[in-house]
Scaffold this motif. Structure first.
Motif, short mmCIF file in Angstrom:
data_model
loop_
_atom_site.label_atom_id
_atom_site.label_comp_id
_atom_site.label_asym_id
_atom_site.label_seq_id
_atom_site.Cartn_x
_atom_site.Cartn_y
_atom_site.Cartn_z
N PHE A 197 -6.87 -6.50 -2.50
CA PHE A 197 -5.87 -7.28 -2.48
C PHE A 197 -5.89 -8.25 -1.23
CE2 PHE A 197 -2.20 -5.94 -5.04
CZ PHE A 197 -2.80 -4.72 -5.44
N GLY A 198 -5.45 -9.73 -1.49
CA GLY A 198 -5.28 -10.58 -0.36
C GLY A 198 -4.07 -10.03 0.30
N ASN A 199 -3.82 -10.82 1.45
CA ASN A 199 -2.61 -10.97 2.21
C ASN A 199 -1.26 -11.41 1.74
OD1 ASN A 199 -4.02 -9.32 4.11
ND2 ASN A 199 -4.46 -11.22 5.54
N SER B 295 -11.89 0.25 -11.25
CA SER B 295 -12.34 0.00 -10.26
C SER B 295 -11.08 -0.21 -9.06
CB SER B 295 -13.09 -1.04 -9.81
OG SER B 295 -14.33 -0.58 -10.52
N PRO B 296 -11.20 0.14 -7.95
CA PRO B 296 -9.97 -0.08 -6.75
C PRO B 296 -9.94 -1.70 -6.68
CG PRO B 296 -11.66 1.49 -6.08
CD PRO B 296 -12.21 0.90 -7.23
N LEU B 297 -8.64 -1.93 -6.72
CA LEU B 297 -8.27 -3.37 -6.46
C LEU B 297 -8.45 -3.73 -5.03
CD1 LEU B 297 -5.05 -3.56 -8.68
CD2 LEU B 297 -7.71 -4.07 -9.24
N SER C 177 -11.46 -7.09 -8.45
CA SER C 177 -12.15 -5.82 -8.34
C SER C 177 -13.43 -6.03 -9.37
CB SER C 177 -11.22 -4.81 -9.23
OG SER C 177 -11.04 -5.06 -10.56
N PHE D 185 0.81 -11.56 -4.68
CA PHE D 185 -0.37 -11.06 -4.41
C PHE D 185 -1.35 -11.41 -5.38
CE2 PHE D 185 0.60 -8.64 -0.58
CZ PHE D 185 1.93 -8.26 -0.81
N ILE E 221 6.04 -3.97 -6.93
CA ILE E 221 4.99 -5.04 -7.29
C ILE E 221 4.70 -5.05 -8.70
CG2 ILE E 221 2.57 -5.34 -6.60
CD1 ILE E 221 2.78 -3.63 -4.40
N TYR F 222 -6.28 -10.42 -10.40
CA TYR F 222 -4.92 -10.33 -10.85
C TYR F 222 -4.08 -10.86 -9.84
CZ TYR F 222 -7.40 -5.95 -12.68
OH TYR F 222 -8.15 -5.29 -13.48
N TYR G 34 0.19 -10.58 -8.81
CA TYR G 34 1.26 -9.69 -8.58
C TYR G 34 2.30 -10.45 -7.98
CZ TYR G 34 -1.37 -5.70 -10.37
OH TYR G 34 -2.13 -4.79 -10.95
#
Lengths: 114, 108
Positions: free
Chosen positions: A105-107, A101-103, A95, A91, A43, A33, A35
């Protein structure tokens, strides 16, 4: 396991220039994904890949944005030409294939267009 | 507009106090998830509550879900300075919809 990595962490470009953001998801995660968060706002969803296919790109703001995920591994998001309103934090998240499922994330990449 | 609107926008409490954040959404959901974001970092998944559940606990976290009111709350008990972060809910339909977040500051 290695997490989601994004490159660069920061980018400052002038209006009219081109920028390409990269995201490397967690290995084996089919869902990817993008964002964007503009300062103080929500977001906002941009698009969703399942492997190399665009599952949903309804959040892409306009045709200046192009996302690719060749081979179903890493993804790039290109902004060409950049406008002032494109500034924000982009972002990437990945998943597993199981629904909801929980995502992970990158920083994020902080993009500033001047 | 986006779902998953959190309130308050900002919250400041003393260490040891409880922090409660609320989230509202607009359509039917499959489940709802809460995430935390430390400054300059990505979001980290905290807890998931399914649409047929009313309450869920994980450590110092307690989440409630009221599907009739389309709202959820996140309670952090006995807060610590390390809990200082932004907290987001994500309403899950066929996509994950995030809100504007609640900025929590825990004062030592």
């Amino acid at each position: 396991e290695a997490g989601v990595t994004q490159f660069p962490s920061h980018s400052v470009i002038e209006k009219g220039q081109t920028v390409t953001l990269r995201c490397d998801p967690i290995s084996g995660h089919d869902n990817l994904y993008w964002y964007r968060r503009v300062m103080g706002k929500e977001i906002k969803f941009l698009l969703h890949f399942v492997k190399e296919s665009k599952q949903d790109e309804s959040g892409m703001p306009n045709n200046r944005f192009l996302a690719e995920r060749t081979g179903g591994t890493y993804s790039t998001l290109k902004v060409q030409p950049a406008e002032l309103e494109d500034s924000g934090v982009y972002f990437c998240a990945s998943s597993q294939v199981q629904a909801n499922s929980p995502l992970h994330f990158g920083n994020g990449t902080r993009l500033t267009v001047t | 507009s986006q779902q998953g609107e959190e309130d308050p926008q900002a919250l400041s409490i003393q260490e040891g106090e409880n922090a409660t954040m609320n989230c509202s959404y607009k359509t039917s959901i499959n489940n709802l998830q809460w995430y935390r974001q430390n400054s300059g970092r990505g979001l980290v998944h905290l807890i998931l509550i399914r649409s047929n559940e009313r309450e869920k606990h994980s450590g110092r976290l307690r989440v409630t879900l009221d599907t009739s009111k389309k709202s959820s709350s996140l309670l952090i008990t006995a807060s610590r300075a390390a809990d200082t972060a932004s907290y987001f809910c994500a309403a899950i339909t066929y996509k994950y919809i995030f809100g504007t977040g609640t900025r929590l500051k825990v004062l030592a």
